[in-house]
Motif scaffolding. Structure first.
Motif, PDB file in Angstrom:
ATOM      1  N   LYS A  17      22.162 -57.309  70.603  1.00 35.67           N
ATOM      2  CA  LYS A  17      22.304 -57.889  71.746  1.00 35.67           C
ATOM      3  C   LYS A  17      23.775 -58.461  72.049  1.00 35.67           C
ATOM      4  N   SER A  18      24.405 -58.946  70.934  1.00 29.21           N
ATOM      5  CA  SER A  18      25.849 -59.478  70.951  1.00 29.21           C
ATOM      6  C   SER A  18      26.774 -58.284  71.125  1.00 29.21           C
ATOM      7  N   THR A  19      26.662 -57.298  70.575  1.00 22.15           N
ATOM      8  CA  THR A  19      27.601 -56.026  70.925  1.00 22.15           C
ATOM      9  C   THR A  19      27.455 -55.837  72.310  1.00 22.15           C
ATOM     10  N   ILE A  20      26.460 -55.571  72.763  1.00 27.99           N
ATOM     11  CA  ILE A  20      26.226 -55.020  74.106  1.00 27.99           C
ATOM     12  C   ILE A  20      26.810 -56.014  75.069  1.00 27.99           C
ATOM     13  N   GLY A  21      26.461 -57.372  74.816  1.00 25.76           N
ATOM     14  CA  GLY A  21      26.892 -58.436  75.595  1.00 25.76           C
ATOM     15  C   GLY A  21      28.480 -58.675  75.730  1.00 25.76           C
ATOM     16  N   GLN A  22      29.047 -58.473  74.666  1.00 20.29           N
ATOM     17  CA  GLN A  22      30.547 -58.539  74.538  1.00 20.29           C
ATOM     18  C   GLN A  22      31.241 -57.360  75.331  1.00 20.29           C
ATOM     19  N   LEU A  23      30.503 -56.174  75.131  1.00 21.44           N
ATOM     20  CA  LEU A  23      31.014 -55.077  75.894  1.00 21.44           C
ATOM     21  C   LEU A  23      30.800 -55.143  77.336  1.00 21.44           C
ATOM     22  N   LEU A  24      29.738 -55.768  77.859  1.00 20.61           N
ATOM     23  CA  LEU A  24      29.349 -55.731  78.966  1.00 20.61           C
ATOM     24  C   LEU A  24      30.403 -56.720  79.838  1.00 20.61           C
ATOM     25  N   GLY A  35      24.036 -66.903  72.263  1.00 23.11           N
ATOM     26  CA  GLY A  35      22.897 -67.975  72.257  1.00 23.11           C
ATOM     27  C   GLY A  35      22.820 -68.563  70.632  1.00 23.11           C
ATOM     28  N   ASP A  36      23.100 -67.579  69.617  1.00 24.70           N
ATOM     29  CA  ASP A  36      22.721 -68.186  68.339  1.00 24.70           C
ATOM     30  C   ASP A  36      23.961 -69.199  68.006  1.00 24.70           C
ATOM     31  N   ASP A  37      25.089 -69.119  68.785  1.00 22.24           N
ATOM     32  CA  ASP A  37      25.997 -70.233  68.572  1.00 22.24           C
ATOM     33  C   ASP A  37      25.894 -71.431  68.752  1.00 22.24           C
ATOM     34  N   PHE A  38      24.734 -71.608  69.640  1.00 21.58           N
ATOM     35  CA  PHE A  38      24.287 -72.980  70.185  1.00 21.58           C
ATOM     36  C   PHE A  38      23.109 -73.534  69.459  1.00 21.58           C
ATOM     37  N   HIS A  39      22.493 -72.884  68.140  1.00 25.64           N
ATOM     38  CA  HIS A  39      21.515 -73.373  67.660  1.00 25.64           C
ATOM     39  C   HIS A  39      22.032 -74.804  66.818  1.00 25.64           C
ATOM     40  N   THR A  64      19.366 -76.362  76.126  1.00 21.68           N
ATOM     41  CA  THR A  64      21.038 -76.106  76.222  1.00 21.68           C
ATOM     42  C   THR A  64      21.480 -74.912  76.791  1.00 21.68           C
ATOM     43  N   LEU A  65      20.599 -73.789  76.331  1.00 22.16           N
ATOM     44  CA  LEU A  65      21.176 -72.468  76.976  1.00 22.16           C
ATOM     45  C   LEU A  65      20.855 -72.477  78.507  1.00 22.16           C
ATOM     46  N   ASN A  66      19.972 -73.295  78.969  1.00 20.45           N
ATOM     47  CA  ASN A  66      19.684 -73.326  80.340  1.00 20.45           C
ATOM     48  C   ASN A  66      20.579 -74.258  80.907  1.00 20.45           C
ATOM     49  N   LYS A  67      21.064 -75.328  80.320  1.00 21.36           N
ATOM     50  CA  LYS A  67      22.163 -76.021  81.062  1.00 21.36           C
ATOM     51  C   LYS A  67      23.378 -75.254  81.036  1.00 21.36           C
ATOM     52  N   LEU A  68      23.798 -74.593  79.987  1.00 25.23           N
ATOM     53  CA  LEU A  68      24.752 -73.349  80.008  1.00 25.23           C
ATOM     54  C   LEU A  68      25.070 -72.666  80.998  1.00 25.23           C
ATOM     55  N   ALA A  69      23.923 -71.961  81.254  1.00 23.38           N
ATOM     56  CA  ALA A  69      23.743 -71.116  82.190  1.00 23.38           C
ATOM     57  C   ALA A  69      24.070 -71.678  83.995  1.00 23.38           C
ATOM     58  N   LYS A  70      23.350 -73.058  83.902  1.00 20.45           N
ATOM     59  CA  LYS A  70      23.384 -73.659  85.185  1.00 20.45           C
ATOM     60  C   LYS A  70      24.843 -74.171  85.609  1.00 20.45           C
ATOM     61  N   LYS A  71      25.700 -74.470  84.488  1.00 17.92           N
ATOM     62  CA  LYS A  71      26.788 -74.707  84.532  1.00 17.92           C
ATOM     63  C   LYS A  71      27.840 -73.877  84.700  1.00 17.92           C
ATOM     64  N   VAL A  81      23.489 -63.855  75.741  1.00 14.75           N
ATOM     65  CA  VAL A  81      22.462 -63.086  74.774  1.00 14.75           C
ATOM     66  C   VAL A  81      21.752 -64.304  73.791  1.00 14.75           C
ATOM     67  N   CYS A  82      20.384 -63.891  74.018  1.00 15.48           N
ATOM     68  CA  CYS A  82      19.306 -64.782  73.230  1.00 15.48           C
ATOM     69  C   CYS A  82      18.163 -64.045  73.263  1.00 15.48           C
ATOM     70  N   SER A  83      17.361 -64.277  72.130  1.00 14.15           N
ATOM     71  CA  SER A  83      16.165 -63.469  71.630  1.00 14.15           C
ATOM     72  C   SER A  83      15.060 -63.484  72.758  1.00 14.15           C
ATOM     73  N   ALA A  84      14.884 -64.936  73.333  1.00 13.81           N
ATOM     74  CA  ALA A  84      14.012 -65.073  74.493  1.00 13.81           C
ATOM     75  C   ALA A  84      12.686 -64.100  74.168  1.00 13.81           C
ATOM     76  N   LEU A  85      12.035 -64.350  72.882  1.00 10.99           N
ATOM     77  CA  LEU A  85      10.982 -63.580  72.774  1.00 10.99           C
ATOM     78  C   LEU A  85       9.718 -63.777  73.482  1.00 10.99           C
ATOM     79  N   LYS A  86       9.423 -65.022  74.005  1.00  8.25           N
ATOM     80  CA  LYS A  86       8.197 -65.285  74.712  1.00  8.25           C
ATOM     81  C   LYS A  86       8.639 -65.548  76.111  1.00  8.25           C
TER      82      LYS A  86
END
Length: 628
Positions: A17-24, A35-39, A64-71, A81-86
């Protein structure tokens, strides 16, 4: 103005995820967040000791990530990038920004990802922890799926092509309603694709010319070829069909199917029969394609400025199109969209069908009232003035347009006087009448309004009969307040019967329908919006049967003397008022404790041995008599 988006890249740990996210992010020149940086530290400690996180651990992190996105999307696009498994995690991440979220799901096998993790230094993910993530994973239905076996550069290019270049919503059919909805969607910031067929020599370049005619469609993509249209859309594809109901809809669906993929969504926005919607729903389910039947009311202007929308089908599927439909819908007095999930299968089209049946009656009542006022010696302009004075007590969209119709001049005369008195219909009143008969519900006013239209169509026979019978309506001695009260009385009965039909259909088909919500979305954007509909929201929260509510009972009792007087005088004056007279006939029957139906049941037993029950037998037993 086009809104910004957040691209969530999701998948189990180790999928890249992180590799693809940074390249994109580098390729698109937009901010990137891992997302892992915000745990919180407590989560990091758990994972470093090989202990899986639970939902409670993740909840604060996801917020926290939702607030980050809205901001972030206030000022730019971004990638998180976030696992967001469920699914529940993704719901939290996209809360309040659903329409601005794009999901990318990186897909790989357990062994494929485990091998990758083993090659990474200082990676704390054990095989047991990785397996727990696979066990937790609920694969998304609305994401762009990318196989991690591809090279990172190829994955990034696929994402860019799918999300940056492709449209998020498709309109199939650019008739009156399709054009207005396309412009409405574009005005709300959605990137859309539009399709209209081409017929050489008669219907060419429709979509292109339409795009060129409206500046808000600058980013819209026009098509006249189905494959290209479908391929221009992000997956899962969301396509709204705005074509003629019936066989045409089925033909369009068959034309689309070869180019669709599992999980794509078709939305039928036409006036389709609810039973056909159920058939299409079941048929497309076998092909892993979702289907929503959405009633749309408001006409050309409503579709452009904000219609009332009545979607039915699978609720999870509706949630995938909810941001689009609710964004373009009209807004009620509290700013909420006049669009709500109606229920399963064909319920949305059923509710729209009944809406149209109620509309038939409302139109007929205004026509009857206008005829009464005309017989009292008023010209169209004077009738319009009288109706205008009623707005403080009985305002509605149909009252307003009737006033406009009556005031319109054509030369020295009023235009309405030059219009042939033959009323057409497109079938929904007929379907409603059939449905009310099939379900055994006495929606008598809808049937009466439909048959009044049918009667009007026999113009030549009516002209001949007018001579044969020489029936000439006599003058009327009625007060304007009595006519207004009679009109209001009949409208209450009309709304009761329409809502009762919806309620009984819900019970019969096992649809969980909310009548108060249905009334709420009918308060703006639709043809039957009115002040009375606003009153019904609170009434229906207490009881589905409005005639049992004290507020309505008081109104009925206050209007009853007027409707009696108006109907009696019109009958004596030989003036046809089918819906006004039926409204009082219905209430008189509805409030009769002991009716004449006992005679009918005895007659049925006489000639057909159909049996009957006795009032002096509480057992419920059925009896038969030899009547001779």
């Amino acid at each position: 103005m086009i809104s910004n988006n957040v691209i969530f890249i999701m998948g189990v740990s180790g999928c890249g995820k992180s590799t693809i996210g940074q390249l994109l992010a580098q390729k698109l020149n937009i901010p990137f967040f891992d997302g892992d940086d915000f745990h919180p530290q407590s989560n990091i400690d758990k994972m470093s000791h090989g202990i899986p996180l639970n939902d409670e651990d993740r909840y604060g992190w996801l917020l926290t990530l939702n607030k980050l996105a809205k901001k972030q999307i206030q000022k730019n696009n971004c990638i998180i990038v976030c696992s967001a498994l469920k699914k529940s995690y993704r719901d939290i991440l996209s809360e309040d920004v659903q329409r601005q979220v794009k999901w990318v799901y990186l897909v790989g096998t357990f062994n494929q990802i485990l091998e990758r993790i083993k090659k990474r230094e200082h990676h704390f993910m054990s095989s047991d922890l990785l397996q727990s993530q696979f066990d937790t994973l609920e694969e998304p239905k609305q994401a762009l799926e990318i196989n991690i076996g591809l090279k990172p550069e190829v994955i990034v290019e696929k994402i860019i092509k799918e999300i940056k270049m492709k449209s998020e919503f498709g309109l199939f059919g650019l008739g009156v309603m399709g054009r207005s909805l396309s412009r409405n969607l574009a005005q709300k910031g959605f990137k859309i694709s539009m399709y209209n067929r081409e017929v050489k020599g008669t219907e060419e370049g429709v979509a292109i010319r339409f795009k060129e005619a409206h500046k808000e469609l600058k980013s819209a993509q026009p098509f006249s070829e189905i494959k290209a249209f479908v391929n221009s859309l992000q997956t899962p594809r969301r396509i709204m069909l705005m074509v003629n109901a019936g066989m045409i809809t089925d033909m369009v669906i068959e034309d689309l199917i070869p180019f669709l993929s599992d999980g794509d969504i078709l939305i039928d926005g036409g006036n389709s029969n609810y039973l056909k919607t159920k058939e299409r729903y079941d048929y497309l389910k076998t092909k892993n394609i979702h289907f929503i039947g959405a009633g749309v009311s408001g006409g050309e202007e409503g579709a452009l400025k904000g219609p009332s929308i009545m979607p039915g089908g699978n609720k999870e599927t509706y949630n995938l199109i909810k941001p689009y439909l609710e964004s373009i819908a009209a807004k009620d007095a509290n700013g909420l969209p006049c669009c709500t999930y109606i229920g399963e299968e064909g319920s949305g089209h059923f509710v729209k069908m009944v809406h149209n049946g109620v509309e038939y009656v409302e139109m007929q009542l205004l026509a009857e009232v206008s005829t009464i006022l005309k017989l009292k010696g008023n010209n169209p302009n004077e009738i319009a003035d009288i109706l205008e004075s009623w707005k403080s007590k009985a305002d509605s969209y149909l009252l307003g347009i009737t006033i406009d119709v009556l005031r319109k001049k054509d030369g020295e005369d009023w235009l309405v006087n030059k219009i042939v008195d033959k009323a057409g219909n497109k079938g929904t009143g007929n379907w409603t009448t059939i449905a009310t008969a099939q379900l055994g519900v006495p929606s008598t006013l809808i049937a009466t309004a439909l048959f009044a239209r049918y009667t009007s169509f026999y113009k030549e026979e009516r002209l001949q009969s007018s001579e044969n019978f020489n029936i000439k309506p006599a003058s009327l001695n009625l007060e304007i307040i009595d006519i207004l009260n009679a009109y209001q009385f009949a409208r209450i009965i009309n709304h009761y019967q329409g809502l009762k039909l919806i309620s009984e259909a819900g019970r019969s088909y096992k649809w969980e329908l909310n009548l108060s919500e249905i009334a709420r979305i009918w308060t703006n954007g639709c043809i039957i919006k009115s002040d009375f509909m606003v009153d019904l929201i609170s009434v229906l929260k207490e009881n589905d049967n409005i005639l049992s509510h004290q507020f309505i009972i008081d109104l009925i009792q206050s209007f009853k003397p007027s409707i009696n007087k108006v109907v009696a005088q019109c009958v004596l004056s030989e003036l046809a008022i089918p819906c006004l007279s039926e409204s009082v006939n219905f209430l008189n029957a509805y409030t009769t404790a002991n009716s004449s139906a006992n005679i009918i049941q005895a007659q049925r037993d006489y000639f057909g041995a159909h049996t009957y029950q006795r009032i002096d037998d509480d057992s419920g037993k059925f009896h038969h008599t030899n009547w001779k």
